[in-house]
Write a protein that holds these residues in place. Structure first.
Motif, PDB file in Angstrom:
ATOM      1  N   THR A  43     -20.636 -19.041   0.051  1.00 28.45           N
ATOM      2  CA  THR A  43     -19.656 -18.396  -0.818  1.00 28.45           C
ATOM      3  C   THR A  43     -19.301 -16.982  -0.381  1.00 28.45           C
ATOM      4  O   THR A  43     -18.199 -16.516  -0.605  1.00 28.45           O
ATOM      5  CB  THR A  43     -20.214 -18.323  -2.245  1.00 28.45           C
ATOM      6  N   GLY A  44     -20.249 -16.284   0.213  1.00 26.67           N
ATOM      7  CA  GLY A  44     -20.134 -14.847   0.411  1.00 26.67           C
ATOM      8  C   GLY A  44     -19.145 -14.449   1.483  1.00 26.67           C
ATOM      9  O   GLY A  44     -19.155 -14.977   2.590  1.00 26.67           O
ATOM     10  N   ARG A  45     -18.327 -13.495   1.153  1.00 25.02           N
ATOM     11  CA  ARG A  45     -17.400 -12.866   2.088  1.00 25.02           C
ATOM     12  C   ARG A  45     -17.509 -11.356   1.862  1.00 25.02           C
ATOM     13  O   ARG A  45     -18.425 -10.722   2.385  1.00 25.02           O
ATOM     14  CB  ARG A  45     -15.975 -13.390   1.863  1.00 25.02           C
ATOM     15  N   ARG A  46     -16.592 -10.784   1.072  1.00 20.04           N
ATOM     16  CA  ARG A  46     -16.659  -9.354   0.777  1.00 20.04           C
ATOM     17  C   ARG A  46     -17.975  -8.970   0.124  1.00 20.04           C
ATOM     18  O   ARG A  46     -18.559  -7.930   0.446  1.00 20.04           O
ATOM     19  CB  ARG A  46     -15.474  -8.984  -0.134  1.00 20.04           C
ATOM     20  N   ARG A  47     -18.459  -9.786  -0.780  1.00 23.80           N
ATOM     21  CA  ARG A  47     -19.707  -9.464  -1.482  1.00 23.80           C
ATOM     22  C   ARG A  47     -20.873  -9.331  -0.502  1.00 23.80           C
ATOM     23  O   ARG A  47     -21.689  -8.420  -0.621  1.00 23.80           O
ATOM     24  CB  ARG A  47     -19.994 -10.534  -2.538  1.00 23.80           C
ATOM     25  N   ILE A  48     -20.964 -10.221   0.464  1.00 29.16           N
ATOM     26  CA  ILE A  48     -22.036 -10.144   1.454  1.00 29.16           C
ATOM     27  C   ILE A  48     -21.936  -8.843   2.250  1.00 29.16           C
ATOM     28  O   ILE A  48     -22.936  -8.122   2.434  1.00 29.16           O
ATOM     29  CB  ILE A  48     -21.978 -11.346   2.421  1.00 29.16           C
ATOM     30  N   LEU A  49     -20.755  -8.533   2.737  1.00 22.63           N
ATOM     31  CA  LEU A  49     -20.592  -7.315   3.532  1.00 22.63           C
ATOM     32  C   LEU A  49     -20.888  -6.069   2.705  1.00 22.63           C
ATOM     33  O   LEU A  49     -21.463  -5.096   3.213  1.00 22.63           O
ATOM     34  CB  LEU A  49     -19.180  -7.242   4.106  1.00 22.63           C
ATOM     35  N   ASP A  50     -20.519  -6.089   1.440  1.00 21.80           N
ATOM     36  CA  ASP A  50     -20.806  -4.943   0.574  1.00 21.80           C
ATOM     37  C   ASP A  50     -22.314  -4.770   0.370  1.00 21.80           C
ATOM     38  O   ASP A  50     -22.832  -3.646   0.395  1.00 21.80           O
ATOM     39  CB  ASP A  50     -20.113  -5.117  -0.776  1.00 21.80           C
ATOM     40  N   LEU A  51     -23.013  -5.869   0.158  1.00 25.16           N
ATOM     41  CA  LEU A  51     -24.473  -5.794  -0.001  1.00 25.16           C
ATOM     42  C   LEU A  51     -25.135  -5.238   1.255  1.00 25.16           C
ATOM     43  O   LEU A  51     -26.030  -4.384   1.172  1.00 25.16           O
ATOM     44  CB  LEU A  51     -25.033  -7.181  -0.319  1.00 25.16           C
ATOM     45  N   LEU A  52     -24.708  -5.696   2.406  1.00 25.60           N
ATOM     46  CA  LEU A  52     -25.308  -5.236   3.660  1.00 25.60           C
ATOM     47  C   LEU A  52     -24.957  -3.779   3.942  1.00 25.60           C
ATOM     48  O   LEU A  52     -25.764  -3.041   4.529  1.00 25.60           O
ATOM     49  CB  LEU A  52     -24.855  -6.124   4.814  1.00 25.60           C
ATOM     50  N   ALA A  53     -23.772  -3.356   3.530  1.00 28.64           N
ATOM     51  CA  ALA A  53     -23.347  -1.979   3.775  1.00 28.64           C
ATOM     52  C   ALA A  53     -24.214  -0.968   3.024  1.00 28.64           C
ATOM     53  O   ALA A  53     -24.294   0.207   3.418  1.00 28.64           O
ATOM     54  CB  ALA A  53     -21.885  -1.800   3.376  1.00 28.64           C
ATOM     55  N   GLU A  54     -24.878  -1.407   1.972  1.00 31.40           N
ATOM     56  CA  GLU A  54     -25.732  -0.515   1.190  1.00 31.40           C
ATOM     57  C   GLU A  54     -27.116  -0.325   1.818  1.00 31.40           C
ATOM     58  O   GLU A  54     -27.875   0.544   1.374  1.00 31.40           O
ATOM     59  CB  GLU A  54     -25.910  -1.079  -0.221  1.00 31.40           C
ATOM     60  N   LEU A  55     -27.442  -1.096   2.848  1.00 32.69           N
ATOM     61  CA  LEU A  55     -28.795  -1.103   3.397  1.00 32.69           C
ATOM     62  C   LEU A  55     -28.931  -0.175   4.602  1.00 32.69           C
ATOM     63  O   LEU A  55     -27.975  -0.004   5.368  1.00 32.69           O
ATOM     64  CB  LEU A  55     -29.170  -2.525   3.843  1.00 32.69           C
ATOM     65  N   PRO A  56     -30.115   0.384   4.805  1.00 32.48           N
ATOM     66  CA  PRO A  56     -30.401   1.107   6.046  1.00 32.48           C
ATOM     67  C   PRO A  56     -30.735   0.113   7.169  1.00 32.48           C
ATOM     68  O   PRO A  56     -31.903  -0.143   7.479  1.00 32.48           O
ATOM     69  CB  PRO A  56     -31.603   1.982   5.680  1.00 32.48           C
ATOM     70  N   ILE A  57     -29.697  -0.461   7.761  1.00 35.81           N
ATOM     71  CA  ILE A  57     -29.875  -1.426   8.850  1.00 35.81           C
ATOM     72  C   ILE A  57     -30.002  -0.645  10.156  1.00 35.81           C
ATOM     73  O   ILE A  57     -29.077   0.067  10.557  1.00 35.81           O
ATOM     74  CB  ILE A  57     -28.700  -2.409   8.911  1.00 35.81           C
ATOM     75  N   THR A  58     -31.137  -0.798  10.819  1.00 37.20           N
ATOM     76  CA  THR A  58     -31.401  -0.025  12.033  1.00 37.20           C
ATOM     77  C   THR A  58     -31.335  -0.871  13.297  1.00 37.20           C
ATOM     78  O   THR A  58     -31.466  -0.331  14.399  1.00 37.20           O
ATOM     79  CB  THR A  58     -32.779   0.656  11.945  1.00 37.20           C
ATOM     80  N   ALA A  59     -31.142  -2.182  13.159  1.00 34.82           N
ATOM     81  CA  ALA A  59     -30.952  -3.058  14.315  1.00 34.82           C
ATOM     82  C   ALA A  59     -30.186  -4.279  13.860  1.00 34.82           C
ATOM     83  O   ALA A  59     -30.454  -4.833  12.791  1.00 34.82           O
ATOM     84  CB  ALA A  59     -32.294  -3.465  14.930  1.00 34.82           C
ATOM     85  N   ARG A  60     -29.223  -4.703  14.664  1.00 34.99           N
ATOM     86  CA  ARG A  60     -28.503  -5.935  14.373  1.00 34.99           C
ATOM     87  C   ARG A  60     -28.045  -6.564  15.672  1.00 34.99           C
ATOM     88  O   ARG A  60     -27.686  -5.867  16.627  1.00 34.99           O
ATOM     89  CB  ARG A  60     -27.336  -5.708  13.416  1.00 34.99           C
ATOM     90  N   VAL A  61     -28.096  -7.892  15.716  1.00 39.63           N
ATOM     91  CA  VAL A  61     -27.725  -8.628  16.920  1.00 39.63           C
ATOM     92  C   VAL A  61     -26.699  -9.703  16.561  1.00 39.63           C
ATOM     93  O   VAL A  61     -26.480 -10.017  15.394  1.00 39.63           O
ATOM     94  CB  VAL A  61     -28.959  -9.270  17.603  1.00 39.63           C
ATOM     95  N   LEU A  62     -26.104 -10.270  17.590  1.00 36.56           N
ATOM     96  CA  LEU A  62     -24.999 -11.207  17.434  1.00 36.56           C
ATOM     97  C   LEU A  62     -25.501 -12.636  17.258  1.00 36.56           C
ATOM     98  O   LEU A  62     -26.222 -13.160  18.111  1.00 36.56           O
ATOM     99  CB  LEU A  62     -24.099 -11.127  18.668  1.00 36.56           C
ATOM    100  N   GLY A  63     -25.098 -13.269  16.158  1.00 35.32           N
ATOM    101  CA  GLY A  63     -25.412 -14.675  15.939  1.00 35.32           C
ATOM    102  C   GLY A  63     -24.320 -15.581  16.469  1.00 35.32           C
ATOM    103  O   GLY A  63     -23.186 -15.151  16.704  1.00 35.32           O
ATOM    104  N   ASN A  64     -24.629 -16.858  16.622  1.00 32.45           N
ATOM    105  CA  ASN A  64     -23.626 -17.794  17.132  1.00 32.45           C
ATOM    106  C   ASN A  64     -22.500 -18.042  16.123  1.00 32.45           C
ATOM    107  O   ASN A  64     -21.361 -18.329  16.513  1.00 32.45           O
ATOM    108  CB  ASN A  64     -24.274 -19.121  17.556  1.00 32.45           C
ATOM    109  N   TRP A  65     -22.779 -17.893  14.827  1.00 33.63           N
ATOM    110  CA  TRP A  65     -21.698 -18.079  13.849  1.00 33.63           C
ATOM    111  C   TRP A  65     -20.737 -16.895  13.844  1.00 33.63           C
ATOM    112  O   TRP A  65     -19.577 -17.044  13.463  1.00 33.63           O
ATOM    113  CB  TRP A  65     -22.260 -18.345  12.453  1.00 33.63           C
ATOM    114  N   GLU A  66     -21.181 -15.726  14.253  1.00 30.60           N
ATOM    115  CA  GLU A  66     -20.242 -14.622  14.456  1.00 30.60           C
ATOM    116  C   GLU A  66     -19.295 -14.943  15.608  1.00 30.60           C
ATOM    117  O   GLU A  66     -18.102 -14.622  15.556  1.00 30.60           O
ATOM    118  CB  GLU A  66     -20.983 -13.311  14.737  1.00 30.60           C
ATOM    119  N   ASP A  67     -19.819 -15.582  16.655  1.00 31.09           N
ATOM    120  CA  ASP A  67     -18.953 -16.036  17.740  1.00 31.09           C
ATOM    121  C   ASP A  67     -17.940 -17.060  17.238  1.00 31.09           C
ATOM    122  O   ASP A  67     -16.747 -16.983  17.555  1.00 31.09           O
ATOM    123  CB  ASP A  67     -19.790 -16.674  18.858  1.00 31.09           C
TER     124      ASP A  67
END
Length: 288
Positions: A43-67
């Protein structure tokens, strides 16, 4: 002391992510590593990105679904295959709330990162260091493939996602070349779509993630977490948002069965529910 939550394979499951983040906050997590496959088919689109934007994310890598999302919004997937049409229709759904520029940012991530904790080097990837798709690192995978996580380049701990199962095992990589071996390899499992071959294990489809805790001497603790969430609420949200291929999503959340590559099932469902008509209209339109 540093507590790090490993978040992987959210796959758009809004309700599961909310539950996991609440659990992580309760346990005093300091930072987050994001291991890929953020959106789709949930279901998540904007809501997912908003939740993640609130976090102190210090590492992120590329998944195959992003491709897949990146190619899909450009209409570059093979629209003659039911499994690719399924992905294209999911991309169309994402585009209702997420811009092409934001999808570009999701895609503009490395395949592998390394972080240092004292003398410990930690490798972070979605799957293999040079490949974010495939089946090499499933739980029964060959040891030589797992060793690629800890020798290319060498590290002491490797974390990865992709297989939707929590896992702990050790590498033999570097045994001859570096005189070591025994590196730690862990997988936090999937937040949005846990997967098990065993029918009894498949009865527990709680959201999965893990917490690594480091101090100045090294790795203090590993905590494989499973978090209850309201599956019925997530499915109701899917209905309210008119999520395409709802039947496929239901099967993955309730029964742990994934039809992503079942060509005939997807073909029949697309015809029955009208997804083919919706997709063909979008494919014939411009690049909006």
């Amino acid at each position: 002391m540093t507590k790090i939550a490993l978040l992987s394979d959210i796959h758009g499951n809004t309700t599961a992510l909310e539950a996991v983040l609440a659990d992580a906050r309760q346990r005093g997590v300091d930072e987050y590593w994001l291991l890929g496959d953020i959106l789709m088919p949930g279901t998540g689109r904007r809501r997912i990105l908003d939740l993640l934007a609130e976090l102190p994310i210090t590492a992120r890598v590329l998944g195959n679904w992003e491709d897949s999302l990146w190619h899909g919004v450009r209409k570059e997937l093979d629209s003659t295959r039911p499994s690719q049409r399924y992905l294209l229709r999911q991309c169309q759904y994402v585009l209702e709330e997420i811009s092409l520029e934001e999808i570009e940012l999701l895609h503009n991530q490395p395949l592998q990162l390394h972080r240092q904790f004292g003398d410990l080097t930690v490798g972070i990837s979605h799957h293999l260091p040079d490949k974010n798709w495939g089946r090499e690192l499933i739980h029964t995978g060959a040891q030589e493939d797992f060793d690629r996580l800890v020798t290319n380049p060498p590290c002491d701990i490797a974390v990865y996602g992709h297989i939707h199962q929590q896992l702990l095992r050790y590498g033999t990589g570097g045994l001859l070349r570096y005189g070591t071996g025994g590196q730690l390899i862990v997988n936090p499992g999937s937040i949005g779509q846990p997967f098990f071959l065993d029918a009894q294990l498949r009865k527990d489809l709680r959201a999965q993630y893990m917490i690594l805790e480091f101090d100045d001497k090294g790795l203090v603790d590993m905590d494989f977490r499973r978090v209850d969430y309201d599956v019925a609420a997530e499915l109701q949200l899917a209905k309210d948002l008119k999520l395409p291929y709802l039947e496929v999503y239901y099967e993955s959340l309730v029964n742990g069965i994934h039809h992503t590559h079942h060509q005939e099932f997807l073909r029949e469902l697309a015809q029955k529910e009208g997804y083919d008509r919706e997709l063909d209209a979008w494919l014939k339109s411009g690049n909006d």
